[in-house]
Write a protein that holds these residues in place. Sequence first.
Motif, PDB file in Angstrom:
ATOM      1  N   HIS A 190      -8.760  -7.436  -4.622  1.00 30.58           N
ATOM      2  CA  HIS A 190      -7.429  -7.988  -4.409  1.00 30.58           C
ATOM      3  C   HIS A 190      -7.161  -9.165  -5.354  1.00 30.58           C
ATOM      4  CE1 HIS A 190      -7.834  -5.473  -0.901  1.00 30.58           C
ATOM      5  NE2 HIS A 190      -8.917  -6.152  -0.563  1.00 30.58           N
ATOM      6  N   GLU A 195      -3.690 -10.957  -6.254  1.00 33.39           N
ATOM      7  CA  GLU A 195      -3.330 -11.517  -4.944  1.00 33.39           C
ATOM      8  C   GLU A 195      -4.585 -11.826  -4.134  1.00 33.39           C
ATOM      9  OE1 GLU A 195      -0.710 -10.757  -0.872  1.00 33.39           O
ATOM     10  OE2 GLU A 195      -0.701  -9.220  -2.433  1.00 33.39           O
ATOM     11  N   ARG A 198      -4.529 -11.261  -0.204  1.00 40.52           N
ATOM     12  CA  ARG A 198      -4.030  -9.997   0.338  1.00 40.52           C
ATOM     13  C   ARG A 198      -4.752  -9.585   1.619  1.00 40.52           C
ATOM     14  NH1 ARG A 198      -4.678  -4.309  -0.347  1.00 40.52           N
ATOM     15  NH2 ARG A 198      -2.693  -3.262   0.020  1.00 40.52           N
TER      16      ARG A 198
END
Length: 243
Positions: A190, A195, A198
């Motif tokens: 992630h 991100e 996430r």
Amino acid sequence: MNRTLVTGGTRGIGAATALRLARDGHDLVLGYTRDDRAAEETRLAVEDAGAHCVLVRTDLTEPEGVDRLFECAGDLTGVVNNAGATLHLGPLAETPPDVVAATVDLNLTAALLVARAAVRALGTSYGGSGGVLVNVSSGAATLGSPGEYVQYAAAKAGVDALTVGLAQEVAGEGIRVVGVAPGIVRTTIHADAGEPGRVERVGPLVPLGRAGEPHEVADAISWLMSDEASYVTGTTLRVAGGR
């Protein structure tokens, strides 16, 4: 003695799988493309668990890289076709074409080439003794991942088709072909896609109320590779918390 190759075997689900298989009595060959430090840490953990471990740094998006990995691996009884990455987060229309192509190259084309090499390494008509190929797919393959990575979901749907078709094609070679489809799992995939948070965002939306851990996927892979799953082929086991 079992000798298993794990692609993407030095981080995340791959590293957890290597450690679990080491505890199950497998010697390991771990393929990776970067992060030498993580590779060395995984090798030491596998050896602490009592297994022999070989590291092979290679690029699976190049056919020569796949060939090199299997040449270094030697005789095998199993392959975990795990290497993959989402690479990007966002709507398909906002995803650069080169990222779309790279996602398909890594998650589908490379997986197909690894599966091809696995059959040639394990198949009885090629001089192998049979074995198990585990393809690591994703829950995204059936959810589609709208707004996040449709191209990754499409590639992983191809991996599911690979598992179904190849299992029937090579049953007579003494090879079982199975899959595992993780959902949201706590790994660096992630953060690598942009991100880091996430898991915290998506985990609570899963019916079980949390993200999965790498070892929970590794446990499923371990079972699929074991004699307890001797009548299981051509199917993908979902490990996604109910999603």
